[in-house]
Design a protein around this motif. Structure first.
Motif, PDB file in Angstrom:
ATOM      1  N   LEU A 238       0.832  -1.208   0.000  1.00  0.00           N
ATOM      2  CA  LEU A 238       0.000   0.000   0.000  1.00  0.00           C
ATOM      3  C   LEU A 238       0.867   1.258   0.000  1.00  0.00           C
ATOM      4  O   LEU A 238       0.511   2.255  -0.638  1.00  0.00           O
ATOM      5  N   ARG A 239       1.998   1.211   0.682  1.00  0.00           N
ATOM      6  CA  ARG A 239       2.897   2.374   0.655  1.00  0.00           C
ATOM      7  C   ARG A 239       3.505   2.564  -0.732  1.00  0.00           C
ATOM      8  O   ARG A 239       3.745   3.692  -1.155  1.00  0.00           O
ATOM      9  N   ARG A 240       3.737   1.471  -1.445  1.00  0.00           N
ATOM     10  CA  ARG A 240       4.175   1.589  -2.846  1.00  0.00           C
ATOM     11  C   ARG A 240       3.102   2.298  -3.668  1.00  0.00           C
ATOM     12  O   ARG A 240       3.409   3.145  -4.524  1.00  0.00           O
ATOM     13  N   LEU A 241       1.844   1.947  -3.426  1.00  0.00           N
ATOM     14  CA  LEU A 241       0.749   2.559  -4.172  1.00  0.00           C
ATOM     15  C   LEU A 241       0.682   4.062  -3.893  1.00  0.00           C
ATOM     16  O   LEU A 241       0.535   4.871  -4.822  1.00  0.00           O
ATOM     17  N   VAL A 242       0.809   4.436  -2.630  1.00  0.00           N
ATOM     18  CA  VAL A 242       0.791   5.859  -2.273  1.00  0.00           C
ATOM     19  C   VAL A 242       1.985   6.579  -2.903  1.00  0.00           C
ATOM     20  O   VAL A 242       1.851   7.694  -3.438  1.00  0.00           O
ATOM     21  N   ALA A 243       3.155   5.950  -2.858  1.00  0.00           N
ATOM     22  CA  ALA A 243       4.346   6.560  -3.452  1.00  0.00           C
ATOM     23  C   ALA A 243       4.189   6.727  -4.960  1.00  0.00           C
ATOM     24  O   ALA A 243       4.663   7.712  -5.543  1.00  0.00           O
ATOM     25  N   LEU A 244       3.513   5.772  -5.609  1.00  0.00           N
ATOM     26  CA  LEU A 244       3.265   5.886  -7.046  1.00  0.00           C
ATOM     27  C   LEU A 244       2.404   7.108  -7.332  1.00  0.00           C
ATOM     28  O   LEU A 244       2.689   7.876  -8.256  1.00  0.00           O
ATOM     29  N   ALA A 245       1.357   7.305  -6.542  1.00  0.00           N
ATOM     30  CA  ALA A 245       0.497   8.478  -6.726  1.00  0.00           C
ATOM     31  C   ALA A 245       1.285   9.764  -6.522  1.00  0.00           C
ATOM     32  O   ALA A 245       1.163  10.719  -7.308  1.00  0.00           O
ATOM     33  N   GLY A 252       3.673  15.911 -12.616  1.00  0.00           N
ATOM     34  CA  GLY A 252       2.662  16.710 -13.298  1.00  0.00           C
ATOM     35  C   GLY A 252       1.654  15.920 -14.094  1.00  0.00           C
ATOM     36  O   GLY A 252       0.973  16.475 -14.966  1.00  0.00           O
ATOM     37  N   ARG A 253       1.523  14.629 -13.796  1.00  0.00           N
ATOM     38  CA  ARG A 253       0.625  13.783 -14.600  1.00  0.00           C
ATOM     39  C   ARG A 253      -0.857  14.048 -14.325  1.00  0.00           C
ATOM     40  O   ARG A 253      -1.707  13.615 -15.112  1.00  0.00           O
ATOM     41  N   LEU A 257      -6.905  18.056 -13.276  1.00  0.00           N
ATOM     42  CA  LEU A 257      -7.931  17.352 -12.505  1.00  0.00           C
ATOM     43  C   LEU A 257      -8.436  18.210 -11.347  1.00  0.00           C
ATOM     44  O   LEU A 257      -7.787  19.185 -10.941  1.00  0.00           O
ATOM     45  N   GLU A 258      -9.577  17.816 -10.798  1.00  0.00           N
ATOM     46  CA  GLU A 258     -10.074  18.443  -9.577  1.00  0.00           C
ATOM     47  C   GLU A 258      -9.640  17.665  -8.343  1.00  0.00           C
ATOM     48  O   GLU A 258      -9.565  18.219  -7.242  1.00  0.00           O
ATOM     49  N   GLU A 259      -9.361  16.378  -8.519  1.00  0.00           N
ATOM     50  CA  GLU A 259      -8.920  15.532  -7.415  1.00  0.00           C
ATOM     51  C   GLU A 259      -8.164  14.343  -7.986  1.00  0.00           C
ATOM     52  O   GLU A 259      -8.306  13.996  -9.164  1.00  0.00           O
ATOM     53  N   ILE A 260      -7.358  13.724  -7.144  1.00  0.00           N
ATOM     54  CA  ILE A 260      -6.594  12.534  -7.517  1.00  0.00           C
ATOM     55  C   ILE A 260      -7.264  11.325  -6.874  1.00  0.00           C
ATOM     56  O   ILE A 260      -7.524  11.326  -5.664  1.00  0.00           O
ATOM     57  N   VAL A 261      -7.555  10.308  -7.663  1.00  0.00           N
ATOM     58  CA  VAL A 261      -8.171   9.085  -7.139  1.00  0.00           C
ATOM     59  C   VAL A 261      -7.069   8.141  -6.660  1.00  0.00           C
ATOM     60  O   VAL A 261      -6.142   7.815  -7.413  1.00  0.00           O
ATOM     61  N   LEU A 262      -7.191   7.709  -5.416  1.00  0.00           N
ATOM     62  CA  LEU A 262      -6.297   6.709  -4.825  1.00  0.00           C
ATOM     63  C   LEU A 262      -7.194   5.633  -4.240  1.00  0.00           C
ATOM     64  O   LEU A 262      -7.938   5.897  -3.296  1.00  0.00           O
ATOM     65  N   SER A 263      -7.141   4.425  -4.806  1.00  0.00           N
ATOM     66  CA  SER A 263      -8.141   3.427  -4.423  1.00  0.00           C
ATOM     67  C   SER A 263      -7.526   2.056  -4.164  1.00  0.00           C
ATOM     68  O   SER A 263      -6.641   1.603  -4.896  1.00  0.00           O
ATOM     69  N   ALA A 264      -8.021   1.418  -3.120  1.00  0.00           N
ATOM     70  CA  ALA A 264      -7.683   0.037  -2.775  1.00  0.00           C
ATOM     71  C   ALA A 264      -8.782  -0.461  -1.852  1.00  0.00           C
ATOM     72  O   ALA A 264      -9.750   0.236  -1.583  1.00  0.00           O
ATOM     73  N   GLY A 265      -8.622  -1.701  -1.383  1.00  0.00           N
ATOM     74  CA  GLY A 265      -9.496  -2.134  -0.313  1.00  0.00           C
ATOM     75  C   GLY A 265     -10.492  -3.210  -0.650  1.00  0.00           C
ATOM     76  O   GLY A 265     -11.540  -2.934  -1.224  1.00  0.00           O
ATOM     77  N   GLY A 266     -10.156  -4.451  -0.300  1.00  0.00           N
ATOM     78  CA  GLY A 266     -11.134  -5.528  -0.298  1.00  0.00           C
ATOM     79  C   GLY A 266     -11.731  -5.662   1.096  1.00  0.00           C
ATOM     80  O   GLY A 266     -11.719  -4.725   1.895  1.00  0.00           O
ATOM     81  N   SER A 267     -12.204  -6.846   1.410  1.00  0.00           N
ATOM     82  CA  SER A 267     -12.892  -7.056   2.687  1.00  0.00           C
ATOM     83  C   SER A 267     -12.003  -7.669   3.756  1.00  0.00           C
ATOM     84  O   SER A 267     -12.452  -7.869   4.880  1.00  0.00           O
ATOM     85  N   PRO A 281       0.830  11.962   1.836  1.00  0.00           N
ATOM     86  CA  PRO A 281       1.366  13.322   1.977  1.00  0.00           C
ATOM     87  C   PRO A 281       0.502  14.332   1.227  1.00  0.00           C
ATOM     88  O   PRO A 281      -0.359  13.966   0.427  1.00  0.00           O
ATOM     89  N   ASP A 282       0.737  15.608   1.506  1.00  0.00           N
ATOM     90  CA  ASP A 282       0.038  16.650   0.765  1.00  0.00           C
ATOM     91  C   ASP A 282       0.455  16.594  -0.699  1.00  0.00           C
ATOM     92  O   ASP A 282       1.651  16.616  -1.023  1.00  0.00           O
ATOM     93  N   LEU A 283      -0.528  16.505  -1.576  1.00  0.00           N
ATOM     94  CA  LEU A 283      -0.267  16.518  -3.005  1.00  0.00           C
ATOM     95  C   LEU A 283      -0.794  17.831  -3.583  1.00  0.00           C
ATOM     96  O   LEU A 283      -1.330  18.671  -2.862  1.00  0.00           O
ATOM     97  N   SER A 284      -0.656  17.983  -4.868  1.00  0.00           N
ATOM     98  CA  SER A 284      -1.041  19.252  -5.489  1.00  0.00           C
ATOM     99  C   SER A 284      -2.547  19.435  -5.565  1.00  0.00           C
ATOM    100  O   SER A 284      -3.031  20.549  -5.810  1.00  0.00           O
TER     101      SER A 284
END
Length: 433
Positions: A238-245, A252-253, A257-267, A281-284
């Motif tokens: 999950l930290r890899r996923l956050v670092a990728l975002a 600048g990718r 946008l109005e927001e950045i989607v960061l998604s995970a989570g099964g049950s 962390p704080d993003l743009s």
């Protein structure tokens, strides 16, 4: 409400379900109710055990269903998560509606057919947890997006080839609105879908940037596929996923946008998602931290009872199993064996066999624990019951079974009674598989 968005009014579509006629399509319902509308039958408030229902019949607990809906609403809000529960679990628009009423951002789905079901009932925000490369489905998606400016749709991309196929189909369809996509980071070698490395993810993002028909909206993945998953490995992925975002944002990718989607989570690991997403962390731009757990809505008596994160964080609450399959003893050939009239066509069995929980005597009397009774196997239409010396069981008795794996329980029933604790049936849930 998202269910009121779009060319189809969700509430009107739900109301039409109540006008459907009860007939032979629906298992377990009272034969003398044939010809009534679902609303008329619900209005009679029949008792599940004395109101003419025929075994086998699957029922949902009204109280436990509501408890689970409220608990996950509270959990997501407490941890600052948006919630798009996975609709493939139930494929029940009435439950989609209740999930959205309980604060869900939208609904997650897996394949195009499920998207069309959700759209038919006015769902206005859909996250498709798959790469969509079917040209016919993309044509329809383009038409849906162009016809409804309020419809929000996001899906995975995990390959340059997939991006090329999507772009070609959407270009051919004359799509006016770009499709929002999130790059899927795979959970590791041998896991399911997803680009395997950060470099692969960057290549996919570059391919998206080279199209007119797609827009990079964020990153996503599924931590339930982490090989040999344990808290340390899941948190690390999950930290890899956050670092990728964060890396994509720094490059600048996400401009425009109005927001950045960061998604995970099964049950099984949503507590880990809550932990790590709290560290973003704080993003743009603001970050939509989107959780997608779906099995919670009914929970179960087997697999998810064992793996639910609430076992690790009991102070946060506990989900309650809401399903019970009622079946009837039709044969008692020996003191060690009995057979009931529910089998593979009625009960989930892909993860665990059903669990004998309670017995209701055929001649009346109080419900009692299913002491000495265990399900040892399933045929197509029979449950094999192993019975010990303490088992009190006769032909005609009703046996209440707990189930494992909600996703393969809902799909066997088109119309499911919702019963209160005393057996009063107050609603019926329609599924679309």
């Amino acid at each position: 409400m998202a269910l009121d968005n779009g060319p189809v009014n969700g509430r009107e579509a739900l109301a039409e379900l109540a006008g459907e006629r009860v007939d032979h399509r629906f298992k377990g319902l009272p034969p003398d109710a044939y010809g009534l509308t679902v609303a008329e039958l619900a209005g009679q408030r029949r008792n599940l055990f004395t109101g003419g229902f025929a075994t086998p019949v699957l029922a949902l607990s009204a109280e436990r269903l509501e408890h689970n809906l409220k608990l996950m609403e509270t959990y997501a809000a407490r941890h600052g998560l948006a919630f798009a529960p996975h609709g493939k679990t139930s494929m029940a628009p009435q439950l989609f509606h209740r999930q959205i009423e309980h604060g869900a951002w939208g609904i997650t789905l897996a394949v195009p057919h499920q998207v069309w079901v959700a759209r038919a009932f006015g769902v206005g925000r859909i996250f498709l947890a798959n790469e969509l490369v079917d040209a016919a489905a993309l044509r329809r998606l383009a038409a849906e997006l162009d016809a409804d400016p309020d419809f929000r749709f996001v899906c995975y991309v995990d390959s340059v080839r997939g991006v090329e196929l999507m772009d070609a189909a959407l270009t051919a369809a004359g799509a006016a609105r770009p499709v929002d996509v999130v790059v899927e980071l795979g959970a590791g070698e041998g896991a399911r879908t997803g680009a395997r490395t950060e470099a692969d993810c960057a290549a996919v993002a570059d391919a998206v940037a080279g199209t007119r028909t797609l827009r990079l909206a964020g990153v996503a993945g599924y931590e339930g596929e982490v090989p040999d998953a344990d808290p340390e490995r899941v948190h690390a992925w999950l930290r890899r996923l956050v670092a990728l975002a964060a890396g994509f944002d720094k490059a600048g990718r996400f401009e425009g946008l109005e927001e950045i989607v960061l998604s995970a989570g099964g049950s099984a690991w949503f507590d880990a998602v809550a932990d790590v997403f709290a560290e973003v962390p704080d993003l743009s731009l603001p970050v939509l931290k989107l959780l997608r757990s779906g099995a919670y809505v009914s929970h179960d008596d087997g697999h998810y009872r064992e793996v639910t994160p609430f076992n690790r964080v009991p102070a946060e609450g506990a989900l309650e199993p809401a399903f019970r399959l009622w079946t009837q003893v039709v044969s008692r050939p020996s003191p060690e064996q009995a057979f009931a009239n529910a089998g593979k066509r009625d009960a989930a069995y892909d993860l665990d066999l059903p669990f004998a929980q309670v017995v209701r005597p055929a001649g009346g009397g109080p419900e009692r624990p299913a002491a000495g009774i265990a399900v040892s196997g399933l045929s197509d239409q029979h449950a094999w019951l192993r019975t010990g010396p303490e088992a009190e069981l006769e032909v005609g008795d009703w046996v209440g079974l707990g189930l494992s794996h909600p996703c393969t329980s809902f799909d066997k029933w088109q119309l499911i009674p919702v019963a209160e604790a005393d057996g009063t049936v107050v609603d019926y849930i329609r599924t679309f598989f």
